[in-house]
Design a protein around this motif. Structure first.
Motif, mmCIF file in Angstrom:
data_model
loop_
_atom_site.group_PDB
_atom_site.id
_atom_site.type_symbol
_atom_site.label_atom_id
_atom_site.label_comp_id
_atom_site.label_asym_id
_atom_site.label_seq_id
_atom_site.Cartn_x
_atom_site.Cartn_y
_atom_site.Cartn_z
ATOM 1 N N VAL A 31 -4.469 6.466 6.648
ATOM 2 C CA VAL A 31 -3.201 5.635 6.862
ATOM 3 C C VAL A 31 -2.953 4.354 6.984
ATOM 4 O O VAL A 31 -3.199 3.628 7.707
ATOM 5 N N ARG A 32 -2.076 3.697 5.699
ATOM 6 C CA ARG A 32 -1.692 2.024 5.958
ATOM 7 C C ARG A 32 -0.600 2.075 5.181
ATOM 8 O O ARG A 32 -0.203 2.929 4.238
ATOM 9 N N THR A 33 0.435 1.640 6.601
ATOM 10 C CA THR A 33 1.767 1.004 5.912
ATOM 11 C C THR A 33 1.381 -0.149 4.934
ATOM 12 O O THR A 33 0.637 -1.301 5.459
ATOM 13 N N TRP A 34 2.921 -0.438 4.358
ATOM 14 C CA TRP A 34 3.576 -1.773 4.282
ATOM 15 C C TRP A 34 5.145 -2.271 4.099
ATOM 16 O O TRP A 34 5.503 -0.468 4.256
ATOM 17 N N GLU A 88 2.232 -1.710 -3.334
ATOM 18 C CA GLU A 88 1.305 -0.176 -3.120
ATOM 19 C C GLU A 88 0.140 -0.401 -3.386
ATOM 20 O O GLU A 88 -0.746 -0.198 -2.712
ATOM 21 N N ALA A 89 0.155 -0.616 -5.385
ATOM 22 C CA ALA A 89 -1.233 -0.820 -6.061
ATOM 23 C C ALA A 89 -2.431 -1.853 -5.027
ATOM 24 O O ALA A 89 -3.509 -1.408 -4.874
ATOM 25 N N ALA A 90 -1.857 -2.947 -4.660
ATOM 26 C CA ALA A 90 -2.243 -3.472 -4.294
ATOM 27 C C ALA A 90 -3.021 -3.222 -2.736
ATOM 28 O O ALA A 90 -4.120 -3.652 -2.292
ATOM 29 N N GLU A 91 -2.201 -2.591 -1.769
ATOM 30 C CA GLU A 91 -2.371 -2.655 -0.947
ATOM 31 C C GLU A 91 -3.790 -1.660 -1.084
ATOM 32 O O GLU A 91 -4.200 -0.919 -0.067
ATOM 33 N N ARG A 92 -3.096 -0.201 -1.701
ATOM 34 C CA ARG A 92 -4.204 0.507 -2.102
ATOM 35 C C ARG A 92 -5.548 0.485 -2.914
ATOM 36 O O ARG A 92 -6.422 1.121 -2.165
ATOM 37 N N THR A 93 -5.267 -0.659 -3.860
ATOM 38 C CA THR A 93 -6.770 -1.233 -3.979
ATOM 39 C C THR A 93 -6.872 -1.816 -2.405
ATOM 40 O O THR A 93 -8.679 -1.940 -2.769
ATOM 41 N N GLU A 94 -6.654 -2.842 -1.869
ATOM 42 C CA GLU A 94 -8.020 -2.574 -0.781
ATOM 43 C C GLU A 94 -7.822 -2.352 0.147
ATOM 44 O O GLU A 94 -9.134 -2.325 0.995
ATOM 45 N N ARG A 122 1.980 4.495 2.453
ATOM 46 C CA ARG A 122 3.432 4.166 2.146
ATOM 47 C C ARG A 122 3.963 3.353 2.802
ATOM 48 O O ARG A 122 3.163 2.226 3.609
ATOM 49 N N LYS A 123 5.164 3.391 2.562
ATOM 50 C CA LYS A 123 6.035 1.327 2.762
ATOM 51 C C LYS A 123 6.910 2.510 4.512
ATOM 52 O O LYS A 123 7.474 3.903 4.244
ATOM 53 N N GLY A 124 6.731 1.785 5.298
ATOM 54 C CA GLY A 124 7.018 2.675 6.478
ATOM 55 C C GLY A 124 6.300 1.680 7.654
ATOM 56 O O GLY A 124 5.659 0.110 7.736
ATOM 57 N N ARG A 125 6.883 2.142 8.971
ATOM 58 C CA ARG A 125 6.266 1.797 9.980
ATOM 59 C C ARG A 125 5.253 2.383 10.012
ATOM 60 O O ARG A 125 5.997 3.354 10.585
#
Length: 301
Positions: A190-193, A215-221, A243-246
């Motif tokens: 799980v990764r959030t932004w 979100e695409a950049a976060e997924r790539t990282e 996912r965007k969120g806490r």
């Protein structure tokens, strides 16, 4: 004091039902790994200053030790009833809980605690004790908790791990992949932004932020971070959730159907301060499965 076996799984015992749950969870982990289990009770002898009453300190100490030994014997019997081949050692230690457990963590594979207690481990993961263990412990710390009134923790479900690209979350990934393979279950990463930068400020012109691009950049990282572990553990089925969120809310959502929730002790982004305030307390207080807190290995000198 008997020296702990190298690499043992350590469980804190204080006579509470939560501690017995922790002992049984730790026993299952020791059985999976082929390691010994070490049950530890820590007691502090209080000063007796009642007017007109004279109680020798040694008598008080003996009483605390005797009670601790009884709790340890009960926990050991419960464990061996379920895992008769497991090597189980016990230790009653006169000290303070934090330094004793930090010392235990020097040679332990992990230290397992209940989510609430009645003795030396009361409030173990809620407040300054949690911070101390997160900062000074030398192995993973696990809080064994569940979503049922009887305290039984879930055995089925995926392993869920939070990641943000930090060294601490990389250590959490390593632990989570290994656990998923041992448990023969899937792994959810799980990764959030959010609109916040890593240092806590709002992005300029945040109303014009491109969510799809972020979100695409976060997924790539995230994919880059987990790639080495996918290669090392090819049999582990991995689901990456960006996912965007806490982070707490998202982790609790996925943890509701998990067998284990894994987080790093500190992070750089969405998981920053994971064990240094309300975030950690929320996870420990509300998670419906055990929570493992992982510190990155100290750099070699």
């Amino acid at each position: 004091m008997q020296l702990p076996a190298e690499g043992a799984i350590v469980a804190g015992i204080d006579g509470s039902g939560s501690a017995r749950t922790a002992a049984m969870w730790a026993a299952g982990e020791a059985d999976r790994r082929g390691l010994p289990l070490r049950l530890v009770h820590v007691y502090t002898v209080p000063a007796v200053n009642t007017p007109g009453v004279s109680v020798p300190r040694e008598a008080v100490r003996a009483g605390f030790e005797s009670r601790g030994l009884e709790w340890l014997a009960e926990a050991r019997k419960d464990v061996l009833d379920r895992y008769p081949e497991l090597v189980v050692e016990t230790a009653a230690r006169e000290w303070s809980a934090v330094p004793a457990l930090v010392q235990e963590s020097l040679s332990a594979t992990m230290v397992v605690l209940g989510s609430r207690g009645l003795g030396g481990f009361t409030g173990m993961l809620v407040g300054s004790t949690a911070v101390a263990l997160a900062h000074h412990g030398h192995c993973p710390i696990v809080v064994a908790r569940g979503n049922r009134p009887d305290g039984v923790v879930p055995q089925a479900g995926p392993v869920v791990v939070g990641t943000d690209g930090s060294p601490s979350s990389t250590a959490a990934l390593a632990f989570a992949f290994d656990e998923a393979e041992r448990r023969k279950t899937a792994l959810v990463v799980v990764r959030t932004w959010s609109e916040m930068f890593d240092h806590g400020t709002i992005r300029p012109h945040f109303l014009d932020v491109d969510p799809a691009g972020i979100e695409a950049a976060e997924r790539t990282e995230a994919e880059t971070q987990i790639a080495p572990w996918r290669e090392k553990y090819p049999d582990v089925a991995v689901e990456l959730v960006v996912r965007k969120g806490r982070p707490v809310r998202t982790l609790l959502e996925f943890g509701a159907k998990a067998s284990l929730l894994v987080v790093g002790s500190r992070g750089r982004g969405g998981f920053q301060g994971m064990l240094l305030g309300s975030t950690s307390q929320a996870l420990v207080a509300h998670s419906e499965c055990p929570v493992a807190v992982i510190r990155p290995a100290a750099p070699a000198e």
